[in-house]
Scaffold this active site. Structure first.
Site, PDB file in Angstrom:
ATOM      1  N   GLY A  53      29.318  -4.665   8.167  1.00  0.00           N
ATOM      2  CA  GLY A  53      28.367  -4.494   7.075  1.00  0.00           C
ATOM      3  C   GLY A  53      28.455  -5.554   6.001  1.00  0.00           C
ATOM      4  O   GLY A  53      27.701  -5.528   5.034  1.00  0.00           O
ATOM      5  N   HIS A  54      29.362  -6.507   6.117  1.00  0.00           N
ATOM      6  CA  HIS A  54      29.585  -7.502   5.048  1.00  0.00           C
ATOM      7  C   HIS A  54      29.723  -8.892   5.646  1.00  0.00           C
ATOM      8  O   HIS A  54      30.828  -9.435   5.630  1.00  0.00           O
ATOM      9  CB  HIS A  54      30.841  -7.142   4.268  1.00  0.00           C
ATOM     10  CG  HIS A  54      30.945  -7.807   2.933  1.00  0.00           C
ATOM     11  ND1 HIS A  54      31.524  -9.038   2.746  1.00  0.00           N
ATOM     12  CD2 HIS A  54      30.562  -7.400   1.706  1.00  0.00           C
ATOM     13  CE1 HIS A  54      31.506  -9.348   1.455  1.00  0.00           C
ATOM     14  NE2 HIS A  54      30.932  -8.365   0.812  1.00  0.00           N
ATOM     15  N   PHE A  55      28.877  -9.537   6.084  1.00  0.00           N
ATOM     16  CA  PHE A  55      27.472  -9.251   6.356  1.00  0.00           C
ATOM     17  C   PHE A  55      27.265  -9.566   7.813  1.00  0.00           C
ATOM     18  O   PHE A  55      27.777 -10.576   8.280  1.00  0.00           O
ATOM     19  CB  PHE A  55      26.579 -10.102   5.463  1.00  0.00           C
ATOM     20  CG  PHE A  55      26.836  -9.895   3.993  1.00  0.00           C
ATOM     21  CD1 PHE A  55      26.273  -8.821   3.326  1.00  0.00           C
ATOM     22  CD2 PHE A  55      27.673 -10.746   3.300  1.00  0.00           C
ATOM     23  CE1 PHE A  55      26.507  -8.628   1.964  1.00  0.00           C
ATOM     24  CE2 PHE A  55      27.910 -10.555   1.939  1.00  0.00           C
ATOM     25  CZ  PHE A  55      27.337  -9.494   1.270  1.00  0.00           C
TER      26      PHE A  55
END
Length: 150
Positions: A53-55
């Site tokens: 999620g990052h990224f």
């Protein structure tokens, strides 16, 4: 006079720190001197969960986790300097000042975390810390940590 480095492997690190996957952020200690400094390594892998999620399109190691790696290094230095924690003690990350992020850290990087003990007062220890990749500073900060019973 010998300048042999003091090191710690992952088993020795796990004896001192309560953190485990995915939150244990120190892979190896490459040098330390009690009550002075500690240098450690964090190998950054694309397989770490934060990169989902990052990224996803451009994975960047979160800055807060760089600071957490520094805090874990201060815990190791404190425990090697002033004694290992008891069963009912934790070493809390109390504050961070002057944090600066100079370059992104990406999968494949090897961070060298360097922390220096500055002072201790009433159970709160102050440290300076830097994280480097390929010899370049990627993050710097002043950290305070507190050893407390729970």
């Amino acid at each position: 006079m010998t300048t042999e480095k003091k090191t710690m492997n992952i088993s020795e690190i796990q004896e001192l720190l309560p953190h485990r996957y995915p939150f244990l952020l120190i892979d190896r200690v490459i040098d330390f001197q009690e009550a002075k400094y500690l240098h450690a390594i964090k190998n950054v892998s694309v397989n770490e969960p934060q990169f989902t999620g990052h990224f996803p399109q451009l994975p960047v190691f979160p800055g807060v986790l760089i600071l957490e790696a520094m805090a874990q290094a201060t815990g190791l230095l404190a425990f090697k300097s002033f004694g290992a924690p008891t069963e009912n003690e934790l070493y809390y990350f109390a504050s961070v000042d002057g944090a600066k992020f100079r370059k992104p850290v990406v999968p494949g990087d090897q961070m060298v975390i360097e922390v220096e003990f500055l002072k201790e007062r009433r159970g709160i220890a102050a440290f300076s810390g830097v994280a480097k990749v390929d010899g370049e500073v990627v993050c710097s900060a002043e950290l305070k940590c507190a050893r407390r019973e729970f």
